[in-house]
Design an enzyme around this catalytic site. Sequence first.
Site, mmCIF file in Angstrom:
data_model
loop_
_atom_site.group_PDB
_atom_site.id
_atom_site.type_symbol
_atom_site.label_atom_id
_atom_site.label_comp_id
_atom_site.label_asym_id
_atom_site.label_seq_id
_atom_site.Cartn_x
_atom_site.Cartn_y
_atom_site.Cartn_z
ATOM 1 N N GLU A 116 0.957 -1.275 -0.106
ATOM 2 C CA GLU A 116 -0.082 -0.093 -0.074
ATOM 3 C C GLU A 116 0.846 1.173 0.034
ATOM 4 O OE1 GLU A 116 -2.884 -0.360 -0.785
ATOM 5 O OE2 GLU A 116 -3.750 -2.317 0.028
ATOM 6 N N HIS A 139 -2.869 2.254 8.343
ATOM 7 C CA HIS A 139 -3.658 1.506 7.829
ATOM 8 C C HIS A 139 -4.039 0.200 8.683
ATOM 9 C CE1 HIS A 139 -6.290 -0.768 5.257
ATOM 10 N NE2 HIS A 139 -5.446 -1.824 5.023
ATOM 11 N N HIS A 141 -7.203 -3.063 10.007
ATOM 12 C CA HIS A 141 -8.670 -3.580 9.740
ATOM 13 C C HIS A 141 -9.350 -3.986 11.162
ATOM 14 C CE1 HIS A 141 -6.066 -5.981 6.412
ATOM 15 N NE2 HIS A 141 -6.341 -4.585 5.878
ATOM 16 N N GLU A 169 -17.114 11.891 23.012
ATOM 17 C CA GLU A 169 -15.755 12.492 22.497
ATOM 18 C C GLU A 169 -15.482 12.666 21.034
ATOM 19 O OE1 GLU A 169 -12.643 12.574 25.348
ATOM 20 O OE2 GLU A 169 -14.134 13.813 25.755
ATOM 21 N N HIS A 210 -12.850 -3.385 4.076
ATOM 22 C CA HIS A 210 -11.681 -3.656 3.976
ATOM 23 C C HIS A 210 -10.842 -3.098 5.333
ATOM 24 C CE1 HIS A 210 -7.434 -3.930 1.786
ATOM 25 N NE2 HIS A 210 -7.243 -3.667 3.370
HETATM 26 O O1 2HA Z 1 -1.590 -6.526 3.517
HETATM 27 O O2 2HA Z 1 -3.526 -4.487 4.611
HETATM 28 O O3 2HA Z 1 -4.070 -3.578 2.347
HETATM 29 C C1 2HA Z 1 -1.508 -5.388 3.981
HETATM 30 C C2 2HA Z 1 -2.853 -4.712 3.970
HETATM 31 C C3 2HA Z 1 -3.296 -4.303 2.332
HETATM 32 ZN ZN ZN Z 2 -5.551 -3.505 4.281
#
Ligand code: 2HA
Ligand code: ZN
Length: 270
Positions: A116, A139, A141, A169, A210
């Site tokens: 990414e 980033h 999940h 908050e 995602h």
């Molecule tokens: O593999 O989160 O978006 C890493 C990730 C791809």
């Molecule tokens: Zn990801």
Amino acid sequence: MKDILTAPFMVEMVRTTTNMYAHGWDERNGGNVSLLLDEREVGESLDAGRVIRTLPTGFAAPALDGKYFLVTGTGKYFKNVQYAPEVNLGIVRLTKGGEEAELLWGFEDGGRFTSEFPAHMMSHVARLAVDAENKVVMHCHPANLLAMTYVHSLDERAFTRTLWQMCTECIVVFPDGVNVLPWMLCGTNEIGEATAEKMKTARLVVWSQHGIYGAGRDLDETFGLIETAEKAAEIYMKIAQLPRLNTITDEQLHLLEARFGVTGREGYLD
Ligand code: 2HA
Ligand code: ZN
């Protein structure tokens, strides 16, 4: 030369990725983080003239030419960062208008930066244009934010308002709200460009089905930003199927704006 493994930026990165794993946000090789480093900071523990390898990036980012980043590796597990930072993390300097990255440290097994990388670097460009102090793109999940993208409207105003209503908050922590991308193929320049475009107006960008991107001035702040949004999403997922008897009203959200000196995203409150 100082030991790079004890440099504050390295210690913070190891702690943060470990904590993200502990929160369940980064299963297997999920998630990626990039931290903009100060040239002087890097120079204290690295010979910046010694390039280990040169890696093509596949995109241009002239605004980042000459900038240094500590970044997680592709295919690497956050779970393992603390045990082998020199394998799971790397320090790169962007050159040739961002089209090449010079590896100065790390990725010792021959690895490279996260898949990414386009979304990260393009988001850095977008956030730096709004806030010269921005240093982090993160980033991951988180389960509840992800779950929400299956059952809630993806309209950004509606999505943001729901999160603001879930914890007092929230409007204070992310007055700029949450931007939302529809499902897109990850790891591409296209999702990178789309994410960066969304980053111009908010520090949180949801990738539907995602995960989420966050941006901020340091690792703690960015972690806290995602943590707060994820907590709100958790409350939503607990109550979404129950009759709602009470909520935080727009009038109350305006009181929070006044009390904490923040302004909610234009047009998002009635
Ligand atoms: O593999 O989160 O978006 C890493 C990730 C791809
Ligand atoms: Zn990801």
